[in-house]
Structure formats: structure tokens, C-alpha cells
Design an enzyme around this catalytic site. Sequence first.
Site, PDB file in Angstrom:
ATOM      1  N   ARG A  79       0.851  -1.205   0.000  1.00 20.44           N
ATOM      2  CA  ARG A  79       0.000   0.000   0.000  1.00 20.44           C
ATOM      3  C   ARG A  79       0.881   1.248   0.000  1.00 20.44           C
ATOM      4  O   ARG A  79       0.567   2.245  -0.634  1.00 20.44           O
ATOM      5  CB  ARG A  79      -0.951  -0.003   1.206  1.00 20.44           C
ATOM      6  CG  ARG A  79      -1.707   1.320   1.371  1.00 20.44           C
ATOM      7  CD  ARG A  79      -3.049   1.201   2.068  1.00 20.44           C
ATOM      8  NE  ARG A  79      -2.997   0.461   3.305  1.00 20.44           N
ATOM      9  CZ  ARG A  79      -2.433   0.899   4.441  1.00 20.44           C
ATOM     10  NH1 ARG A  79      -1.850   2.082   4.482  1.00 20.44           N
ATOM     11  NH2 ARG A  79      -2.449   0.150   5.518  1.00 20.44           N
ATOM     12  N   TYR A 131     -16.500  15.481 -17.803  1.00 14.23           N
ATOM     13  CA  TYR A 131     -16.693  14.038 -17.780  1.00 14.23           C
ATOM     14  C   TYR A 131     -17.746  13.730 -16.706  1.00 14.23           C
ATOM     15  O   TYR A 131     -17.709  14.303 -15.617  1.00 14.23           O
ATOM     16  CB  TYR A 131     -15.359  13.361 -17.436  1.00 14.23           C
ATOM     17  CG  TYR A 131     -15.464  11.869 -17.287  1.00 14.23           C
ATOM     18  CD1 TYR A 131     -15.695  11.061 -18.399  1.00 14.23           C
ATOM     19  CD2 TYR A 131     -15.341  11.255 -16.050  1.00 14.23           C
ATOM     20  CE1 TYR A 131     -15.799   9.692 -18.262  1.00 14.23           C
ATOM     21  CE2 TYR A 131     -15.445   9.884 -15.907  1.00 14.23           C
ATOM     22  CZ  TYR A 131     -15.677   9.110 -17.030  1.00 14.23           C
ATOM     23  OH  TYR A 131     -15.787   7.754 -16.896  1.00 14.23           O
ATOM     24  N   ASP A 205      -7.266  17.640 -16.472  1.00 13.15           N
ATOM     25  CA  ASP A 205      -7.555  16.262 -16.865  1.00 13.15           C
ATOM     26  C   ASP A 205      -7.097  16.109 -18.317  1.00 13.15           C
ATOM     27  O   ASP A 205      -7.691  16.688 -19.225  1.00 13.15           O
ATOM     28  CB  ASP A 205      -9.066  16.025 -16.728  1.00 13.15           C
ATOM     29  CG  ASP A 205      -9.488  14.615 -17.117  1.00 13.15           C
ATOM     30  OD1 ASP A 205      -8.762  13.960 -17.903  1.00 13.15           O
ATOM     31  OD2 ASP A 205     -10.554  14.174 -16.652  1.00 13.15           O
ATOM     32  N   LYS A 230      -7.549   4.737 -20.525  1.00 12.68           N
ATOM     33  CA  LYS A 230      -7.785   5.139 -21.914  1.00 12.68           C
ATOM     34  C   LYS A 230      -6.518   4.965 -22.762  1.00 12.68           C
ATOM     35  O   LYS A 230      -6.064   3.858 -22.934  1.00 12.68           O
ATOM     36  CB  LYS A 230      -8.304   6.573 -21.945  1.00 12.68           C
ATOM     37  CG  LYS A 230      -9.409   6.871 -20.910  1.00 12.68           C
ATOM     38  CD  LYS A 230     -10.755   6.273 -21.260  1.00 12.68           C
ATOM     39  CE  LYS A 230     -11.746   6.339 -20.118  1.00 12.68           C
ATOM     40  NZ  LYS A 230     -12.109   7.677 -19.686  1.00 12.68           N
TER      41      LYS A 230
HETATM   42  C1  LIG Z   1     -12.592   8.012 -18.314  1.00 12.63           C
HETATM   43  C2  LIG Z   1     -12.329   9.386 -17.863  1.00 12.63           C
HETATM   44  C3  LIG Z   1     -12.126   9.673 -16.517  1.00 12.63           C
HETATM   45  C4  LIG Z   1     -12.234   8.622 -15.447  1.00 12.63           C
HETATM   46  O1  LIG Z   1     -11.304   7.595 -15.579  1.00 12.63           O
HETATM   47  P1  LIG Z   1     -11.599   6.094 -15.067  1.00 12.63           P
HETATM   48  O2  LIG Z   1     -10.306   5.421 -15.308  1.00 12.63           O
HETATM   49  O3  LIG Z   1     -12.734   5.583 -15.884  1.00 12.63           O
HETATM   50  O4  LIG Z   1     -11.960   6.212 -13.634  1.00 12.63           O
HETATM   51  C5  LIG Z   1     -11.868  10.983 -16.159  1.00 12.63           C
HETATM   52  N1  LIG Z   1     -11.810  11.963 -17.080  1.00 12.63           N
HETATM   53  C6  LIG Z   1     -12.007  11.727 -18.393  1.00 12.63           C
HETATM   54  C7  LIG Z   1     -11.924  12.858 -19.360  1.00 12.63           C
HETATM   55  C8  LIG Z   1     -12.280  10.440 -18.827  1.00 12.63           C
HETATM   56  O5  LIG Z   1     -12.501  10.224 -20.118  1.00 12.63           O
END
Ligand SMILES: *Cc1c(COP(=O)(O)O)cnc(C)c1O
Length: 440
Positions: A79, A131, A205, A230
Site C-alpha cells: 500500500r 466528464y 484532466d 484510456k
Molecule cells: C474516463 C475518464 C475519466 C475517469 O477515468 P476512469 O479510469 O474511468 O476512472 C476521467 N476523465 C475523463 C476525461 C475520462 O474520459
Amino acid sequence: MDPNGIPNGIGKAMKNLDLDGHDLPPSPTPSSPSTGRKYALATELVYTESNDQFNASSTPIYQSATFKGGPGQEYDYSRSGNPTRTHLERHLAKIMNANRALVVSSGMGACDVITRILKPGDEVVTGDDLYGGTNRLLTYLKENNDIIVHHADTTKLESVKAVLSDKTTMVLLETPTNPLIKVVDISGIAAAAHAANPAAIVAVDNTMLSPYLQNPLDLGADVVYESGTKYLSGHHDLMAGVIGINNVALGEKFYFMINSTGCGLAPFDSWLLLRGIKTLAVRMEKQQANAQAIAEYLESHGFKVRFPGLKSHPQYALHWSQARGAGAVLSFETGSVALSERIVEATHLFGISVSFGCVNSLISMPCRMSHASIDPATRKERSLPEDIIRLCVGIEDLTDLIDDLSQALVRAGAVRLTENGFEALELHEAGRTNVVVDEP
Ligand SMILES: *Cc1c(COP(=O)(O)O)cnc(C)c1O
């Protein structure tokens, strides 16, 4: 530091230990060639140095919760720190132009770690095309933790400035937004936020573009985070979140939170993510080339297409001033929700799925899927068209993708066969646009 996150005094005795008890430099070792010139990003992505005892080419998976030994050793409890995770974090820091990178169990996990530094009464300024998950978390913080959240049209510096003040503790940006593909001036907003409150934290982000195409820390952001689920992973076989920072104190705060809550990425997923990152450059190049061609195809046939690779994008110049590519997510409108639904159902190669960044092409209706957690009234207020279709373009053969889209448009009844090719049906009736699609 013991596994409960309580300082155990060992750190004081040991020189050069970072907060997680590791005797490692806080920033990644530069892997520059002897000429002193920095390697290009595509090289850094695949090149990793390790001090593995057997010179393993692939970083070993330390599938172990505990590490034996006494005080002062590099690892004691996964952890708090794990060698596979550390290797990934150091590799990512280099790629994100950050001093430190931290990896957690999902993109939303990263957003949670970052927003946990907020205190009741703190003000957050953010966009109006967020998002869905980010929107849900901010709504929770607003309703339960007395955080004040201002949603502004982040494409207009003036509307952001109108809600910035010395009470602004965090500015949370996404660019391009999804699915409206609105571009946000990172350096302009970061400068305005820091002018309003020098201690304000600007977090970006970067999921839509990945560090291959955009580096928000170089543009004045204090924190960059993204969903490793992603593009970084690229295969939709893991979930991960990544945080990059240059500020040492901020990095320690985030690490404290990760160690305290236990959301650090597991060893196996850390290894999988390392594997995915090595092909980020080739995947992204192919995906965005395919996306560009598809965007041009749809636009040339009269659809309203949103993609920063198109000159018609209202913020084309701004996008290219801060990013190295357009990415591979685009959206278009058909003028009818029912028609959009039929198109989405009629494609074969484009899988109906939320998310993006995968090697496979995907199609979705955000109002029905990823953004369904935003209530219809708010969607309307933020001018999110109910008929909008999002395409997340993969690495397949371009001709196959365009053929698949064309047949879906025909089968959905968006177009009909005429002597001149295909002619739009419902789009004509809606009086929105004049669509003629070439014979596939
Ligand atoms: C998918 C996504 C997230 C969240 O990510 P997860 O891995 O699904 O928790 C946050 N911001 C954007 C722009 C995303 O496309």
C-alpha cells in the site's frame, strides 16, 4: 512510515528518504543520450532502465503485499510502495514532464485524491462539459462537504475570470472536452487563476490527448491527471489513474492520501500499464490519422462534426498552440435522436461502448451512456445535444471503418440512394443540413 501511514521516526534517522520511505531521487533519472540532447517522446516511451538482478527486459511483477527486512529498506508494504508501481511512476514522470508521478486504481481515483485536499468553504472553478464521473464527484463534494463549485464556460476566459477570486482554491479543467470537443486555454486560465489566488491549484484532466500530445504542466498547470484506462493502456484491459506534479509538497500530500486510503495501483495492473505505454506513440499516430480522415469524410457530407483537427473547429488555432495533435475522439450530430440511435446500432466495427482510447473503434450516444448521470435539464442548460454521436477511432484499416460508417448511415435511413450517390432523408426534413454520402 509504517503501513498505517504513521511516521515511525525511521525517516528522520535515514538521510534522503522520501515520504514513502524510498531512498530514491524524487525525479526520474534522465535517459538522455551522451550528446546531451533529450530523447524524443516516442523513444522515452519504450526505453526504460532498470536495476533488475537478472536484467529482465520486462519489469518483473512484484506480486507481494509485504517485504521482509528491518527498518530503512526500500519497501515494506505494497500500500505504501511496490517496486513494479515505483518503476511505472518513474517512467510516467519522465513522459509527463513531471518531477513526480503517482498511479492509482482509476482515473476517478486520481480525481478523488486531488480533490481530497479541498476543505469546507473552498471554491472550485470548473467547466460546463465535464466528464460525467467528475461532475458526479464534484456534486457530491458540493452537497456533502460544503465545497462551492462554479461551472463556467471554460472556452471563454472572461466567463472563467468572472468566477475566479482569492477564494478559488482549485481550477479543474478538461481540454478538449468530451463530447462537445470544446478547447480550453490552459495557460491563459492558469495565469488568471494564479493572479486571483497565487495558492490556487490548477489541475488539468489530460485523458483526451495523453502525454503524447499535450503536457499541461508545461503550460502552467500545477497538476495533471488522467485516466490510464484510456490511451495510456490502449487495450481496455485495465483501469488506472495517473497524477503528475512538479511541486514536491503537493506530491507529498497526494502520496499521503494514496497511502492513507490504499488506492495505489496493484502490481499486476502497474505492469500491464507499463506494457501499454510502450506502444502509445504508434497507437496514437494511427488513431488520430484515422480520426482525421473520418472527421473530414463526415464533414464533407454535411454533418456538423466537432474535431480539433478540422479547420472549421472554432478553436483550431488555440488547440494547436498547446497540443501536438488532434487526438482520436470526435462527435457529430444528425438532427434526430431516433436516427442517431439507428446509426449507432447499425455499425459493426464500431463497438457500442462507453470509454475511448482503445485500439478498437467505438461508437456511443453520450446522453444515453457516459453522460447519463448528468440530468436532462443540466444537459440542456449546457447545450449537450441529445442526438450527438461520439466516435472513438481505433487502429483498424481506414477503408473498412469508412465502409462500416457508410453502410450504417444507409441502413439507419440517414441517407438514400440517388443517381448522384446517397442523399440525406431525415436531415433534410429537419432542415439542418444537406447530406449526400458517396456510394460506399
Ligand atoms: C474516463 C475518464 C475519466 C475517469 O477515468 P476512469 O479510469 O474511468 O476512472 C476521467 N476523465 C475523463 C476525461 C475520462 O474520459
